[in-house]
Motif scaffolding. Sequence first.
Motif, short mmCIF file in Angstrom:
data_model
loop_
_atom_site.label_atom_id
_atom_site.label_comp_id
_atom_site.label_asym_id
_atom_site.label_seq_id
_atom_site.Cartn_x
_atom_site.Cartn_y
_atom_site.Cartn_z
N ALA A 267 1.09 -1.31 0.06
CA ALA A 267 0.14 -0.18 0.02
C ALA A 267 0.75 1.32 -0.07
CB ALA A 267 -0.77 -0.26 0.94
N ALA A 268 1.88 1.13 0.54
CA ALA A 268 2.86 2.30 1.00
C ALA A 268 3.55 2.13 -0.72
CB ALA A 268 3.74 1.99 1.68
N ASN A 269 4.05 1.22 -0.77
CA ASN A 269 5.03 1.11 -2.20
C ASN A 269 4.24 0.56 -3.68
OD1 ASN A 269 6.54 1.21 -4.46
ND2 ASN A 269 8.71 0.29 -3.12
N PRO A 270 3.72 0.90 -3.66
CA PRO A 270 2.89 0.43 -5.46
C PRO A 270 4.37 -0.16 -6.65
CG PRO A 270 1.71 2.18 -5.12
CD PRO A 270 2.49 2.18 -4.39
N GLU A 271 4.92 -0.80 -6.70
CA GLU A 271 5.46 -0.78 -7.38
C GLU A 271 6.78 -1.27 -6.61
OE1 GLU A 271 6.80 1.16 -10.20
OE2 GLU A 271 4.68 1.87 -9.81
N TYR A 272 7.06 -1.62 -5.14
CA TYR A 272 7.04 -2.61 -4.71
C TYR A 272 7.51 -4.08 -5.45
CZ TYR A 272 9.48 -5.84 -0.43
OH TYR A 272 9.66 -5.98 -0.52
N SER A 273 8.35 -4.77 -6.09
CA SER A 273 8.54 -6.23 -7.02
C SER A 273 9.32 -6.86 -6.43
CB SER A 273 8.22 -6.12 -7.70
OG SER A 273 9.41 -5.33 -8.39
N PHE A 274 9.94 -8.36 -7.23
CA PHE A 274 11.25 -8.42 -6.88
C PHE A 274 12.74 -8.16 -6.32
CE2 PHE A 274 14.50 -12.07 -8.07
CZ PHE A 274 14.02 -13.03 -6.46
N PRO A 275 13.23 -7.24 -7.48
CA PRO A 275 14.26 -6.08 -7.01
C PRO A 275 13.86 -5.45 -5.04
CG PRO A 275 13.48 -5.83 -9.11
CD PRO A 275 12.52 -6.43 -8.48
N GLU A 276 12.86 -5.35 -5.11
CA GLU A 276 12.64 -4.32 -3.24
C GLU A 276 12.94 -5.76 -2.22
OE1 GLU A 276 11.39 -3.74 -6.55
OE2 GLU A 276 11.81 -1.68 -6.21
N LEU A 277 11.91 -6.79 -2.84
CA LEU A 277 11.72 -7.89 -2.12
C LEU A 277 13.20 -8.53 -1.63
CD1 LEU A 277 9.93 -10.10 -0.52
CD2 LEU A 277 10.85 -11.41 -2.68
N LEU A 278 13.79 -8.80 -2.82
CA LEU A 278 15.45 -9.11 -2.73
C LEU A 278 16.19 -9.02 -1.41
CD1 LEU A 278 16.85 -10.15 -6.26
CD2 LEU A 278 16.86 -11.63 -4.32
N GLU A 279 16.10 -7.19 -1.90
CA GLU A 279 16.88 -6.03 -0.71
C GLU A 279 16.21 -6.28 0.55
OE1 GLU A 279 16.85 -2.14 -3.11
OE2 GLU A 279 19.24 -3.04 -3.20
N ASP A 280 15.29 -6.52 0.41
CA ASP A 280 15.14 -6.18 2.29
C ASP A 280 15.41 -7.35 2.92
OD1 ASP A 280 13.69 -4.21 1.65
OD2 ASP A 280 11.15 -5.34 2.57
N VAL A 281 15.06 -8.92 2.07
CA VAL A 281 15.93 -10.01 2.34
C VAL A 281 17.06 -9.70 2.95
CG1 VAL A 281 15.87 -12.09 2.21
CG2 VAL A 281 13.43 -11.64 1.47
N CYS A 282 18.01 -9.61 1.52
CA CYS A 282 19.29 -9.21 2.49
C CYS A 282 19.77 -8.20 4.00
CB CYS A 282 20.30 -8.50 1.43
SG CYS A 282 20.42 -9.31 -0.23
N GLN A 283 19.09 -7.61 3.83
CA GLN A 283 19.09 -6.50 5.27
C GLN A 283 18.55 -7.12 5.83
OE1 GLN A 283 16.98 -2.39 4.54
NE2 GLN A 283 18.85 -2.29 2.78
N LEU A 284 18.02 -8.75 6.25
CA LEU A 284 18.05 -9.00 7.13
C LEU A 284 19.07 -9.92 8.29
CD1 LEU A 284 14.24 -10.96 6.75
CD2 LEU A 284 14.25 -9.22 7.33
N PRO A 285 19.24 -9.80 9.66
CA PRO A 285 20.66 -10.38 10.30
C PRO A 285 20.32 -11.63 10.35
CG PRO A 285 18.73 -9.08 11.22
CD PRO A 285 18.60 -8.96 10.32
#
Length: 493
Positions: free
Chosen positions: A263-281
């Motif tokens: 809802a906050a970022n309708p453009e969110y797709s696979f590249p964003e997901l990958l980046e978010d996963v990489c940030q998890l400790p």
Amino acid sequence: MDQRIISNIPEEYHVAEDIPVTEPERQAFFLERIHTYVEQNRAEGRSLRYAIVTFGCQMNAYDSERMKGLLEQMGYEEAPEEEADLVIFNTCTVRENANQRLYGHLGQLKPLKQQNRNMIIGICGCMMQQPEIVAYIRKSFSFVDILFGTYNLHRLPELLYVRLYEEKHAIEILPEPKEHVEIKGAKRKFPFKSGVNIMYGCNNFCTYCIVPYVRGRERSRTPEDILKDVRSLAEDGVREIMLLGQNVNSYGTNFMEPSEIIAANPEYSFPELLEDVCQLPGIDRVRFMTSHPKDLSDRLIQVIQRNPKICRHIHLPMQSGSTEVLRKMNRRYTKEQYLALVERIRASLPDISLTTDIMVGFPGETEEDFQDTLDVVRKAEFDQAYTFIYSRRTGTPAAEWEQVPDDVVKDRFNRLLEVVNEIAHRRCGRFEGTTAEVLAEEQNAQDPGLLTGRMGNNLLVHFPGDPSQIGTMVQVSLTKAHGFYYTGEPVKV
Ligand code: 5AD
Ligand code: SF4
């Protein structure tokens, strides 16, 4: 394709007062019932054992790990297929030889089942979503006890309950997903790596492929759900994550639930997901599978480039090198577009390993078309290519088209294999003399003084080490390339 619901679960189970109507409470209820049954058996000196035999892709492998988790929560213990009280086949139907392998196993189990009337045999997965196959199995292998499909894995405890307490076959095959219940607590083959589904199904309808018919339409899990799963896997000791989907590059076209992140970022797709996963400790490595060439964006290439945690490996199925065959396959790219994509990837990511799937003998494939396939193979220089003979799948458009004669297909297949292997062999050697980060996976089966691990690009490496290092990253100097694997020495840091 016939879209019947096949269900013989007695009505009283759906309405009985003490049985929860909604999931996941319903699953928990039956899980507890079976657990009690298994414990009763154990008290009488009989521990109940299971085996899951898995065919097919990474998705199935991961589904099987989750079913194993469920069975162990119910008290079952893992055993070899011939010794198990409960054998489940998680099937694949992408090619005919996968179907034949299931029939082979069933034939072998029949005499065992005749000797042991308590033995239970179940079949699930992609083959079960084809009504004509279900009908054939019910007729020819009537000793099979439980049948379910790809949309209701989570109902395994209830199906088992119906079989054990009703003493009748438990069959439930849904024509499409009804509800989605994640199964918690998978039993992982390797404690330090795990798959995570990011989406289910496929919308591409390649004309040879059965997957859209047996796995349904594309539906993506929300980033919230995926990140929550990865976080809890990391807390459980997982270092390497494989994000799974039939076509991960179209992640985000149809979410299964509302999501605040989207809802906050309708453009969110696979590249964003990958980046978010990489940030998890705790997560050191992130892989993904599979990429459709038509959807692999430059944005994804940039994200890989700036994230060292993303493994330098892209599996990019090309299927054919002929633009005409690709058109008939409904792949929606041309030979030139595929080659241009490979060039863009290699230019930005010089150390990437590119692997692919190639099919020969698609209906109407000419020698000239096949030469185009060889041409792309030589130009793209794949690090590894999985080669297949086209297999006619009932219900797909290409099954109706004029087929290429078997001897022509076999000859092309052999010629392709030769070129593919020669290139893969040469490509594997290009890292000789360098140092690589290797995730130590297991003790070497032949030599217990060695460990076997994988580089980020998925190549295997054998090196001296002890079991305490399993599940950790080791810097290894790659001393010698052996075609498809390396031997090396750990580097003191
Ligand atoms: N025949 C042969 N190979 C197939 N694949 C999919 N469908 C078929 C078929 N009918 C191959 C494709 C795909 C891989 C998973 O299986 O190459 O990428
Ligand atoms: Fe099958 Fe094509 Fe979907 Fe892959 S993208 S699962 S080959 S239909």
